[in-house]
Design a protein around this motif. Structure first.
Motif, PDB file in Angstrom:
ATOM      1  N   LYS A 142      -0.348   4.331  -8.167  1.00  0.00           N
ATOM      2  CA  LYS A 142      -0.989   3.025  -8.351  1.00  0.00           C
ATOM      3  C   LYS A 142      -1.100   2.625  -9.818  1.00  0.00           C
ATOM      4  CE  LYS A 142      -5.009   0.277  -7.193  1.00  0.00           C
ATOM      5  NZ  LYS A 142      -6.217   0.156  -6.419  1.00  0.00           N
TER       6      LYS A 142
ATOM      7  N   LYS B 232       0.840  -1.199   0.000  1.00  0.00           N
ATOM      8  CA  LYS B 232       0.000   0.000   0.000  1.00  0.00           C
ATOM      9  C   LYS B 232       0.874   1.248   0.000  1.00  0.00           C
ATOM     10  CE  LYS B 232      -3.632   2.349   2.479  1.00  0.00           C
ATOM     11  NZ  LYS B 232      -3.761   2.937   3.765  1.00  0.00           N
TER      12      LYS B 232
ATOM     13  N   PHE C 224       2.594   1.647  -3.439  1.00  0.00           N
ATOM     14  CA  PHE C 224       1.644   2.110  -4.458  1.00  0.00           C
ATOM     15  C   PHE C 224       1.308   3.591  -4.269  1.00  0.00           C
ATOM     16  CE2 PHE C 224       1.137  -2.279  -5.553  1.00  0.00           C
ATOM     17  CZ  PHE C 224       0.677  -2.265  -6.861  1.00  0.00           C
TER      18      PHE C 224
END
Length: 101
Positions: A26, A18, A21
Motif C-alpha cells: 500500500k 484492494k 494494494f
C-alpha cells in the motif's frame, strides 16, 4: 457522477484495487499515485479539465486492475478521486470517491 461509475462498478474497482494494494504494498503504490497527483480541486462533470492542472500518470498495476475503457477515455487520480477523462475533448466524464483502500 454515476453514469459510468455505478455502484456495481465502484464495488468492482474497490475490490480490484484492494487486491493490487495488498500485492504491491500500500505505501509504495500510494506514493506512486500521489507523486504526480495534482491534488484535490473542484470537479464539475462535462466540463473541461483545467489546462493549468497537470495530468498524473497511472501506475501500470492500477490500470491493469481497472475495467477496460474505450480508446478515447482514460482514468486519472485527482486527489483520492478516480476520474474518467475524455482525452480528445479533455472533458471530465465521470468521477468517483472512496475507491482507494
Amino acid at each position: 457522477p454515476g453514469e459510468f461509475f455505478t455502484p456495481a462498478i465502484e464495488d468492482l474497482i474497490r475490490a480490484s484495487l484492494k487486491d493490487v494494494f495488498e500485492d504491491m504494498g500500500k505505501k509504495n503504490l500510494m506514493g506512486s499515485i500521489m507523486d504526480e497527483n495534482p491534488g484535490p480541486f473542484k470537479l464539475v462533470l462535462n466540463t473541461r479539465y483545467p489546462d493549468e492542472v497537470p495530468l498524473s500518470t497511472m501506475p501500470p498495476p492500477i490500470l491493469a486492475a481497472l475495467p477496460p475503457l474505450e480508446e478515447d477515455l482514460e482514468y486519472r487520480f485527482i486527489g483520492r478521486r478516480l476520474v474518467l477523462l475524455d482525452v480528445h475533448a479533455h472533458l471530465i466524464v465521470d468521477y468517483t470517491d472512496e475507491v482507494l483502500p
